[in-house]
Design a protein around this motif. Structure first.
Motif, PDB file in Angstrom:
ATOM      1  N   ALA A  29     -22.406  -3.191 -28.754  1.00  0.00           N
ATOM      2  CA  ALA A  29     -21.383  -2.592 -27.893  1.00  0.00           C
ATOM      3  C   ALA A  29     -21.726  -1.136 -27.575  1.00  0.00           C
ATOM      4  CB  ALA A  29     -20.014  -2.684 -28.560  1.00  0.00           C
ATOM      5  N   ALA A  30     -22.153  -0.386 -28.583  1.00  0.00           N
ATOM      6  CA  ALA A  30     -22.504   1.024 -28.368  1.00  0.00           C
ATOM      7  C   ALA A  30     -23.675   1.149 -27.400  1.00  0.00           C
ATOM      8  CB  ALA A  30     -22.828   1.695 -29.704  1.00  0.00           C
ATOM      9  N   SER A  31     -24.662   0.277 -27.539  1.00  0.00           N
ATOM     10  CA  SER A  31     -25.819   0.304 -26.627  1.00  0.00           C
ATOM     11  C   SER A  31     -25.377   0.070 -25.193  1.00  0.00           C
ATOM     12  CB  SER A  31     -26.833  -0.777 -27.019  1.00  0.00           C
ATOM     13  OG  SER A  31     -27.333  -0.547 -28.299  1.00  0.00           O
ATOM     14  N   ALA A  32     -24.541  -0.928 -25.001  1.00  0.00           N
ATOM     15  CA  ALA A  32     -24.044  -1.228 -23.656  1.00  0.00           C
ATOM     16  C   ALA A  32     -23.298  -0.027 -23.084  1.00  0.00           C
ATOM     17  CB  ALA A  32     -23.140  -2.456 -23.697  1.00  0.00           C
ATOM     18  N   ALA A  33     -22.441   0.582 -23.903  1.00  0.00           N
ATOM     19  CA  ALA A  33     -21.645   1.720 -23.434  1.00  0.00           C
ATOM     20  C   ALA A  33     -22.522   2.919 -23.108  1.00  0.00           C
ATOM     21  CB  ALA A  33     -20.607   2.090 -24.493  1.00  0.00           C
ATOM     22  N   MET A  34     -23.417   3.270 -24.017  1.00  0.00           N
ATOM     23  CA  MET A  34     -24.223   4.481 -23.831  1.00  0.00           C
ATOM     24  C   MET A  34     -25.191   4.371 -22.662  1.00  0.00           C
ATOM     25  SD  MET A  34     -25.099   5.712 -27.716  1.00  0.00           S
ATOM     26  CE  MET A  34     -25.962   4.214 -28.127  1.00  0.00           C
ATOM     27  N   THR A  97     -21.266  12.330 -29.523  1.00  0.00           N
ATOM     28  CA  THR A  97     -20.812  11.610 -30.708  1.00  0.00           C
ATOM     29  C   THR A  97     -20.258  10.270 -30.244  1.00  0.00           C
ATOM     30  OG1 THR A  97     -20.237  13.667 -31.820  1.00  0.00           O
ATOM     31  CG2 THR A  97     -19.235  11.659 -32.679  1.00  0.00           C
ATOM     32  N   VAL A  98     -20.727   9.196 -30.867  1.00  0.00           N
ATOM     33  CA  VAL A  98     -20.282   7.858 -30.501  1.00  0.00           C
ATOM     34  C   VAL A  98     -19.400   7.333 -31.624  1.00  0.00           C
ATOM     35  CG1 VAL A  98     -21.009   5.531 -29.872  1.00  0.00           C
ATOM     36  CG2 VAL A  98     -22.412   7.491 -29.201  1.00  0.00           C
ATOM     37  N   LYS A  99     -18.184   6.946 -31.271  1.00  0.00           N
ATOM     38  CA  LYS A  99     -17.221   6.429 -32.246  1.00  0.00           C
ATOM     39  C   LYS A  99     -16.830   5.010 -31.857  1.00  0.00           C
ATOM     40  CE  LYS A  99     -15.843  10.624 -34.137  1.00  0.00           C
ATOM     41  NZ  LYS A  99     -15.663  10.860 -35.510  1.00  0.00           N
ATOM     42  N   TYR A 100     -16.409   4.240 -32.863  1.00  0.00           N
ATOM     43  CA  TYR A 100     -15.927   2.897 -32.570  1.00  0.00           C
ATOM     44  C   TYR A 100     -14.614   2.641 -33.285  1.00  0.00           C
ATOM     45  CZ  TYR A 100     -16.936   0.743 -37.104  1.00  0.00           C
ATOM     46  OH  TYR A 100     -16.912   0.401 -38.430  1.00  0.00           O
ATOM     47  N   GLY A 101     -13.888   1.687 -32.764  1.00  0.00           N
ATOM     48  CA  GLY A 101     -12.649   1.240 -33.373  1.00  0.00           C
ATOM     49  C   GLY A 101     -12.386  -0.186 -32.950  1.00  0.00           C
ATOM     50  N   ILE A 102     -11.433  -0.812 -33.609  1.00  0.00           N
ATOM     51  CA  ILE A 102     -11.070  -2.183 -33.296  1.00  0.00           C
ATOM     52  C   ILE A 102      -9.653  -2.173 -32.734  1.00  0.00           C
ATOM     53  CG2 ILE A 102     -10.800  -4.526 -34.207  1.00  0.00           C
ATOM     54  CD1 ILE A 102     -13.656  -3.305 -34.468  1.00  0.00           C
ATOM     55  N   ASP A 103      -9.475  -2.837 -31.610  1.00  0.00           N
ATOM     56  CA  ASP A 103      -8.156  -2.983 -31.005  1.00  0.00           C
ATOM     57  C   ASP A 103      -7.952  -4.470 -30.747  1.00  0.00           C
ATOM     58  OD1 ASP A 103      -5.749  -2.775 -29.718  1.00  0.00           O
ATOM     59  OD2 ASP A 103      -6.532  -1.775 -27.945  1.00  0.00           O
ATOM     60  N   GLY A 104      -7.285  -5.125 -31.675  1.00  0.00           N
ATOM     61  CA  GLY A 104      -7.103  -6.568 -31.551  1.00  0.00           C
ATOM     62  C   GLY A 104      -8.430  -7.290 -31.683  1.00  0.00           C
ATOM     63  N   LYS A 105      -8.845  -7.929 -30.608  1.00  0.00           N
ATOM     64  CA  LYS A 105     -10.098  -8.678 -30.613  1.00  0.00           C
ATOM     65  C   LYS A 105     -11.175  -7.984 -29.787  1.00  0.00           C
ATOM     66  CE  LYS A 105      -7.821 -12.984 -31.552  1.00  0.00           C
ATOM     67  NZ  LYS A 105      -7.753 -14.409 -31.318  1.00  0.00           N
ATOM     68  N   LYS A 106     -11.067  -6.655 -29.704  1.00  0.00           N
ATOM     69  CA  LYS A 106     -12.038  -5.876 -28.934  1.00  0.00           C
ATOM     70  C   LYS A 106     -12.601  -4.742 -29.775  1.00  0.00           C
ATOM     71  CE  LYS A 106      -9.896  -6.623 -24.461  1.00  0.00           C
ATOM     72  NZ  LYS A 106      -9.242  -5.977 -23.330  1.00  0.00           N
ATOM     73  N   ILE A 107     -13.855  -4.407 -29.508  1.00  0.00           N
ATOM     74  CA  ILE A 107     -14.463  -3.199 -30.059  1.00  0.00           C
ATOM     75  C   ILE A 107     -14.335  -2.136 -28.980  1.00  0.00           C
ATOM     76  CG2 ILE A 107     -16.595  -2.063 -30.775  1.00  0.00           C
ATOM     77  CD1 ILE A 107     -17.541  -4.678 -31.937  1.00  0.00           C
ATOM     78  N   ILE A 108     -13.818  -0.994 -29.353  1.00  0.00           N
ATOM     79  CA  ILE A 108     -13.674   0.136 -28.430  1.00  0.00           C
ATOM     80  C   ILE A 108     -14.749   1.155 -28.786  1.00  0.00           C
ATOM     81  CG2 ILE A 108     -12.132   1.918 -27.531  1.00  0.00           C
ATOM     82  CD1 ILE A 108     -11.098  -1.007 -27.163  1.00  0.00           C
ATOM     83  N   ILE A 109     -15.565   1.530 -27.817  1.00  0.00           N
ATOM     84  CA  ILE A 109     -16.603   2.538 -28.004  1.00  0.00           C
ATOM     85  C   ILE A 109     -16.224   3.764 -27.193  1.00  0.00           C
ATOM     86  CG2 ILE A 109     -19.042   3.133 -27.654  1.00  0.00           C
ATOM     87  CD1 ILE A 109     -18.681   0.935 -29.753  1.00  0.00           C
ATOM     88  N   ALA A 122     -14.462  -1.005 -23.661  1.00  0.00           N
ATOM     89  CA  ALA A 122     -13.990  -2.038 -24.580  1.00  0.00           C
ATOM     90  C   ALA A 122     -14.817  -3.307 -24.368  1.00  0.00           C
ATOM     91  CB  ALA A 122     -12.520  -2.328 -24.332  1.00  0.00           C
ATOM     92  N   TYR A 123     -15.118  -3.991 -25.478  1.00  0.00           N
ATOM     93  CA  TYR A 123     -15.932  -5.198 -25.441  1.00  0.00           C
ATOM     94  C   TYR A 123     -15.307  -6.277 -26.313  1.00  0.00           C
ATOM     95  CZ  TYR A 123     -19.193  -1.780 -23.629  1.00  0.00           C
ATOM     96  OH  TYR A 123     -19.772  -0.797 -22.885  1.00  0.00           O
ATOM     97  N   PRO A 124     -15.213  -7.509 -25.817  1.00  0.00           N
ATOM     98  CA  PRO A 124     -14.640  -8.600 -26.621  1.00  0.00           C
ATOM     99  C   PRO A 124     -15.539  -8.906 -27.828  1.00  0.00           C
ATOM    100  CG  PRO A 124     -14.807  -9.224 -24.296  1.00  0.00           C
ATOM    101  CD  PRO A 124     -15.568  -7.947 -24.477  1.00  0.00           C
ATOM    102  N   LEU A 125     -14.939  -8.950 -29.010  1.00  0.00           N
ATOM    103  CA  LEU A 125     -15.694  -9.226 -30.234  1.00  0.00           C
ATOM    104  C   LEU A 125     -16.469 -10.534 -30.143  1.00  0.00           C
ATOM    105  CD1 LEU A 125     -13.236  -8.163 -33.063  1.00  0.00           C
ATOM    106  CD2 LEU A 125     -15.584  -7.376 -32.769  1.00  0.00           C
ATOM    107  N   LYS A 126     -15.843 -11.574 -29.629  1.00  0.00           N
ATOM    108  CA  LYS A 126     -16.485 -12.898 -29.612  1.00  0.00           C
ATOM    109  C   LYS A 126     -17.729 -12.913 -28.726  1.00  0.00           C
ATOM    110  CE  LYS A 126     -13.564 -14.933 -26.052  1.00  0.00           C
ATOM    111  NZ  LYS A 126     -12.612 -15.981 -25.733  1.00  0.00           N
ATOM    112  N   GLN A 127     -17.846 -11.994 -27.772  1.00  0.00           N
ATOM    113  CA  GLN A 127     -19.025 -11.960 -26.915  1.00  0.00           C
ATOM    114  C   GLN A 127     -20.149 -11.103 -27.495  1.00  0.00           C
ATOM    115  OE1 GLN A 127     -17.860 -10.847 -22.926  1.00  0.00           O
ATOM    116  NE2 GLN A 127     -16.540 -12.641 -22.699  1.00  0.00           N
ATOM    117  N   LEU A 128     -19.925 -10.530 -28.671  1.00  0.00           N
ATOM    118  CA  LEU A 128     -20.928  -9.666 -29.294  1.00  0.00           C
ATOM    119  C   LEU A 128     -21.556 -10.320 -30.523  1.00  0.00           C
ATOM    120  CD1 LEU A 128     -18.923  -6.368 -28.991  1.00  0.00           C
ATOM    121  CD2 LEU A 128     -21.036  -6.906 -27.759  1.00  0.00           C
TER     122      LEU A 128
END
Length: 129
Positions: A29-34, A97-109, A122-128
């Motif tokens: 997820a971080a790679s996709a975001a950055m 600085t890259v931070k992550y968190g979980i919001d329901g079923k998503k990873i937030i970068i 935001a990225y769906p957990l199941k797709q990662l």
């Protein structure tokens, strides 16, 4: 005058529901975001000693781009990991600085830049997986 030495234990808190997310998922997820790429093209090569190795192939020219990530609390620490140039960990104060968190079923970068601005994706957990 007596000096008092106060020992305070360091406590590192993990993001909520961290047990449901792996360093590999966060690194993808971080790679996709950055790098502004689709998270679906991110490939997890391996996880070794808490470090995830991720790559993607750039469609326009077929070149392979790779990074490695480790998690420090809610921070994603990363470095390039290309065959011809393994880079430094991005831990300089001038680096974003890259931070992550979980919001329901998503990873937030969230990437925080030195000028105070930021981007969030935001990225769906199941797709990662």
């Amino acid at each position: 005058m007596k000096k008092l030495l106060l020992i305070v234990p360091l406590v590192f808190t993990a993001p909520v529901q961290a047990s449901e997310v792996s360093v590999g998922q966060v690194c993808k997820a971080a790679s996709a975001a950055m790098f502004g790429r689709d998270h679906k093209i991110m490939q997890l090569d391996k996880v070794e000693s808490g470090i995830a190795y991720v790559h993607y192939t750039r469609q326009i020219d077929g070149t392979r781009w790779a990074i490695k990530c480790k998690l420090i609390g809610d921070q994603v620490m990363w470095a390039s990991d290309n065959p011809d140039s393994s880079g430094r960990w991005r831990d300089d104060p001038a680096d974003s600085t890259v931070k992550y968190g979980i919001d329901g079923k998503k990873i937030i970068i969230t990437e925080l830049y030195s000028d105070g601005s930021s981007t969030t994706n935001a990225y769906p957990l199941k797709q990662l997986k």
